[in-house]
Design a protein around this motif. Structure first.
Motif, PDB file in Angstrom:
ATOM      1  N   SER A 125       4.157   3.547   6.929  1.00 40.53           N
ATOM      2  CA  SER A 125       2.898   4.269   7.084  1.00 40.53           C
ATOM      3  C   SER A 125       1.978   3.928   5.916  1.00 40.53           C
ATOM      4  N   GLY A 126       0.710   3.633   6.235  1.00 34.73           N
ATOM      5  CA  GLY A 126      -0.256   3.284   5.206  1.00 34.73           C
ATOM      6  C   GLY A 126      -0.168   1.858   4.709  1.00 34.73           C
ATOM      7  N   GLN A 127       0.638   1.024   5.349  1.00 34.75           N
ATOM      8  CA  GLN A 127       0.743  -0.373   4.960  1.00 34.75           C
ATOM      9  C   GLN A 127       1.210  -1.179   6.153  1.00 34.75           C
ATOM     10  N   ALA A 128       1.186  -2.469   6.022  1.00 32.33           N
ATOM     11  CA  ALA A 128       1.666  -3.355   7.094  1.00 32.33           C
ATOM     12  C   ALA A 128       2.413  -4.528   6.445  1.00 32.33           C
ATOM     13  N   GLN A 129       1.731  -5.689   6.277  1.00 31.21           N
ATOM     14  CA  GLN A 129       2.417  -6.824   5.659  1.00 31.21           C
ATOM     15  C   GLN A 129       2.883  -6.519   4.232  1.00 31.21           C
ATOM     16  N   SER A 130       2.196  -5.614   3.544  1.00 33.83           N
ATOM     17  CA  SER A 130       2.588  -5.284   2.172  1.00 33.83           C
ATOM     18  C   SER A 130       3.993  -4.720   2.088  1.00 33.83           C
ATOM     19  N   ALA A 131       4.485  -4.169   3.206  1.00 36.42           N
ATOM     20  CA  ALA A 131       5.860  -3.681   3.220  1.00 36.42           C
ATOM     21  C   ALA A 131       6.839  -4.811   2.934  1.00 36.42           C
ATOM     22  N   GLY A 132       6.463  -6.031   3.298  1.00 33.11           N
ATOM     23  CA  GLY A 132       7.310  -7.180   3.007  1.00 33.11           C
ATOM     24  C   GLY A 132       7.450  -7.422   1.514  1.00 33.11           C
ATOM     25  N   VAL A 134       7.309  -5.066  -0.804  1.00 34.16           N
ATOM     26  CA  VAL A 134       8.205  -4.010  -1.289  1.00 34.16           C
ATOM     27  C   VAL A 134       9.660  -4.397  -1.014  1.00 34.16           C
ATOM     28  N   ALA A 135       9.914  -4.844   0.215  1.00 26.04           N
ATOM     29  CA  ALA A 135      11.273  -5.234   0.578  1.00 26.04           C
ATOM     30  C   ALA A 135      11.754  -6.420  -0.246  1.00 26.04           C
ATOM     31  N   LEU A 136      10.871  -7.370  -0.528  1.00 27.30           N
ATOM     32  CA  LEU A 136      11.248  -8.536  -1.329  1.00 27.30           C
ATOM     33  C   LEU A 136      11.661  -8.114  -2.731  1.00 27.30           C
ATOM     34  N   GLY A 137      10.966  -7.129  -3.282  1.00 27.77           N
ATOM     35  CA  GLY A 137      11.363  -6.620  -4.584  1.00 27.77           C
ATOM     36  C   GLY A 137      12.770  -6.051  -4.565  1.00 27.77           C
ATOM     37  N   GLY A 167       5.169  -9.442   7.814  1.00 26.61           N
ATOM     38  CA  GLY A 167       5.471  -9.399   6.387  1.00 26.61           C
ATOM     39  C   GLY A 167       6.942  -9.658   6.112  1.00 26.61           C
ATOM     40  N   MET A 168       7.826  -9.102   6.942  1.00 28.52           N
ATOM     41  CA  MET A 168       9.264  -9.318   6.757  1.00 28.52           C
ATOM     42  C   MET A 168       9.648 -10.754   7.105  1.00 28.52           C
ATOM     43  N   GLU A 169       8.994 -11.327   8.112  1.00 33.48           N
ATOM     44  CA  GLU A 169       9.281 -12.722   8.484  1.00 33.48           C
ATOM     45  C   GLU A 169       8.920 -13.662   7.339  1.00 33.48           C
ATOM     46  N   ARG A 170       7.841 -13.334   6.640  1.00 30.98           N
ATOM     47  CA  ARG A 170       7.409 -14.192   5.535  1.00 30.98           C
ATOM     48  C   ARG A 170       8.448 -14.270   4.438  1.00 30.98           C
TER      49      ARG A 170
END
Length: 442
Positions: A125-132, A134-137, A167-170
Motif C-alpha cells: 500500500s502506498g507504493q508499487a515498484q519501490s516495494a522491489g 525494499v525487498a532487495l534490501g 519491481g520484484m521481477e527486476r
C-alpha cells in the motif's frame, strides 16, 4: 527425517504476517498435510492461533532469551512431528536487540539457526515498484539467510499488482502470491495485540476464510517447493527452560489468566509435574491437592470487578499461600497486590498477598527483554539464579509497597540493575515473564 520448514517474515510490523501465516497454515492443513506453527520472539498470543489453525501445538523460538539447546529442542520436535513447519517472524525480519551474532532476538537469527528459507510479506500500500527496492534490501542485508520469494499484501487493483510484480521481477525475486485489501480478513485486536484465540468469535470460521483467501491468491505448490529440511546443529534434548515450581501445580486459566509460554508448560510436564487448571473468573480456588500455585499474565485489568468479587477464589488463594508457594507473572502479579485500578479509575481490592498497587487508568507501555537475578530462593530457582524473559504491559505501579524485591532486573541496552516485583513469605510476583534460565552460554 525432519519435516521441511520456512519462515514468514516482513520488513516491518503491520505488514500482515499473522493473517497470512494463519491462512497458509490452515490452507496446507486442508490439503491434508501435517503442519506445525512456531512463533519467533516472546509473543504469547500468536502460538494459540497457530494451534487453532493447525490442530497441533505451537511454541516460541527466541534467539535472545533461549539457549541454543532449547531452540534446537523446540524446533526439532516440531519438525519431526510435521510435514512442514510454517514459522512466523516478529516485527521486522532483522529487528532485535544488542547481542552476540545469532542471539539478538531477530527473526533472521531463527531462519539462520534452523536453515529455513524466508518468504517475505510486503505491504505494498502506498507504493508499487519501490516495494522491489525494499525487498532487495532484505535479500542482501544478511548473508546468513535466503529470501526465496515474496507475498504481496494489500494490493489495491490489478494494475497495482502488475506494477509491484514488475519491481520484484527486476530484482529476480519470485512473487508467490498477492492479496487484495480485505477488511474482513483482519482479526480483532486489543491493547496487547490480537484478541486471544479462545475469545475470538467464530475463530474457525475466520481461519477457514483466511485459508480460502490464501488458496485463491497464493501459489501453495510454490510455497511447498521453496520449503527446506530443518537443519539443526545441536542436540534436541535438554533441561526444561524453567524449574517446575512444584510436583502438582495449580495454574489459573481463563480469559483473565492465559499468558503462559507453551515451552514452559511442556518442560514442566517433561519433569513429571502435573498441571491442574482452575478459573478465578468462575470463583474457583487453587486445588488443595497442589503444592504450588501459578497465576499467569493475561487481562485481569478487563475483569477487575469480577476478580474482586470472587470471594471463594481470593479466600482460597490466601489460604493456599499460608503453606505453599504462589507466584504471579504480570497480570497475576497485579492480582496478588492490594488494589487494581481499572480503565475507568475504579479501585478494586485484590488478594493483598503483596503490597503493590497497580493502575490501568494511568497507562504507559512497558516493553522489552529483561534479565532478572533472583534475590531469594523461590519457585523459579535459588537466590542468584539469572533468568531471561520479557515484559509487555500498559499498567503502571501506583505504589510498590514495602515488600522485598523479587529480582534485580536489567535490559539488553545497558541499563543499571533495578529492583522488580515483590516477595513476602511464600508469595512472589513481578511484571517479568520468565522464558528460560540464563547460563551465560548461547
Amino acid at each position: 527425517m525432519s519435516g521441511k520448514g520456512l519462515l514468514i517474515a516482513a520488513p516491518r510490523s503491520g505488514s500482515g504476517k499473522t493473517t497470512i501465516t494463519l491462512g497458509l497454515q490452515r490452507a496446507l492443513v486442508k490439503r491434508g498435510l501435517t503442519v506445525r506453527g512456531l512463533k519467533c520472539g516472546p509473543d504469547y498470543i500468536d502460538p494459540a492461533f497457530h494451534a487453532a489453525a493447525t490442530g497441533a501445538p505451537s511454541a516460541n523460538l527466541d534467539s535472545f532469551a533461549m539457549p541454543d539447546t532449547l531452540l534446537g529442542q523446540i524446533a526439532g520436535e516440531a519438525a519431526e512431528a510435521a510435514d512442514i513447519v510454517v514459522a512466523e517472524g516478529s516485527m521486522g525480519l532483522f529487528d532485535g536487540v544488542p547481542g552476540e551474532m545469532g542471539h539478538t532476538g531477530a527473526s533472521a537469527d531463527i531462519a539462520a539457526f534452523c536453515g529455513w528459507p524466508v518468504v517475505l510479506v510486503v505491504d505494498v500500500s502506498g507504493q508499487a515498484q519501490s516495494a522491489g527496492a525494499v525487498a532487495l534490501g532484505c535479500v542482501r542485508y544478511d548473508e546468513r539467510i535466503r529470501v526465496v520469494g515474496v507475498i504481496l499484501n494489500k494490493v489495491a487493483s490489478e494494475r497495482h499488482r502488475r506494477l509491484a510484480c514488475a519491481g520484484m521481477e527486476r530484482i529476480g525475486l519470485p512473487v508467490l502470491g498477492a492479496l487484495s485489501r480485505e477488511a474482513s480478513l483482519i482479526l480483532p485486536e486489543r491493547h496487547l495485540g490480537l484478541v486471544q484465540a479462545g475469545e475470538t468469535e467464530d475463530l474457525h470460521g475466520r481461519l477457514d476464510a483466511l485459508a480460502d483467501a490464501i488458496s485463491a491468491a497464493v501459489d501453495l505448490d510454490a510455497i511447498l517447493a521453496v520449503a527446506e529440511p530443518t537443519d539443526l546443529p545441536v542436540t534436541r534434548h535438554g533441561a526444561p527452560a524453567l524449574p517446575a515450581p512444584g510436583r502438582c501445580i495449580a495454574i489459573a486459566r481463563d480469559a483473565a489468566f492465559s499468558f503462559v509460554y507453551p515451552h514452559v508448560e511442556t518442560g514442566w510436564r517433561a519433569t513429571g509435574a502435573t498441571l491442574l487448571p482452575f478459573s478465578p473468573l468462575a470463583d474457583e480456588s487453587p486445588p488443595e491437592t497442589c503444592d504450588s500455585c501459578w497465576l499467569p499474565g493475561g487481562y485481569p485489568e478487563l475483569h477487575a470487578g469480577r476478580i474482586a468479587g470472587a470471594s471463594r477464589f481470593l479466600a482460597g488463594l490466601r489460604r493456599f499461600a499460608e503453606t505453599r508457594p504462589v507466584h504471579g507473572e504480570c497480570g497475576g502479579y497485579m492480582v496478588l497486590g492490594r488494589t487494581l485500578i481499572d480503565a475507568d479509575g475504579t479501585a478494586h481490592a485484590m488478594a493483598n498477598l503483596l503490597s503493590v498497587e497497580t493502575s490501568f487508568a494511568k497507562r504507559k507501555m512497558n516493553l522489552g527483554y529483561r534479565r532478572a537475578v533472583l534475590q531469594a530462593n523461590g519457585p523459579l530457582g535459588s537466590a542468584g539464579q539469572a533468568l531471561t524473559g520479557h515484559e509487555f504491559h500498559y499498567a503502571t505501579i501506583i505504589s510498590v509497597g514495602d515488600d522485598a524485591p523479587f529480582a534485580m532486573v536489567t535490559d539488553p541496552h545497558g541499563s543499571a540493575p533495578v529492583p522488580a516485583g515483590g516477595r513476602r513469605a511464600l508469595v512472589t510476583g513481578s511484571f517479568f515473564h520468565a522464558i528460560a534460565r540464563f547460563t551465560g552460554q548461547p
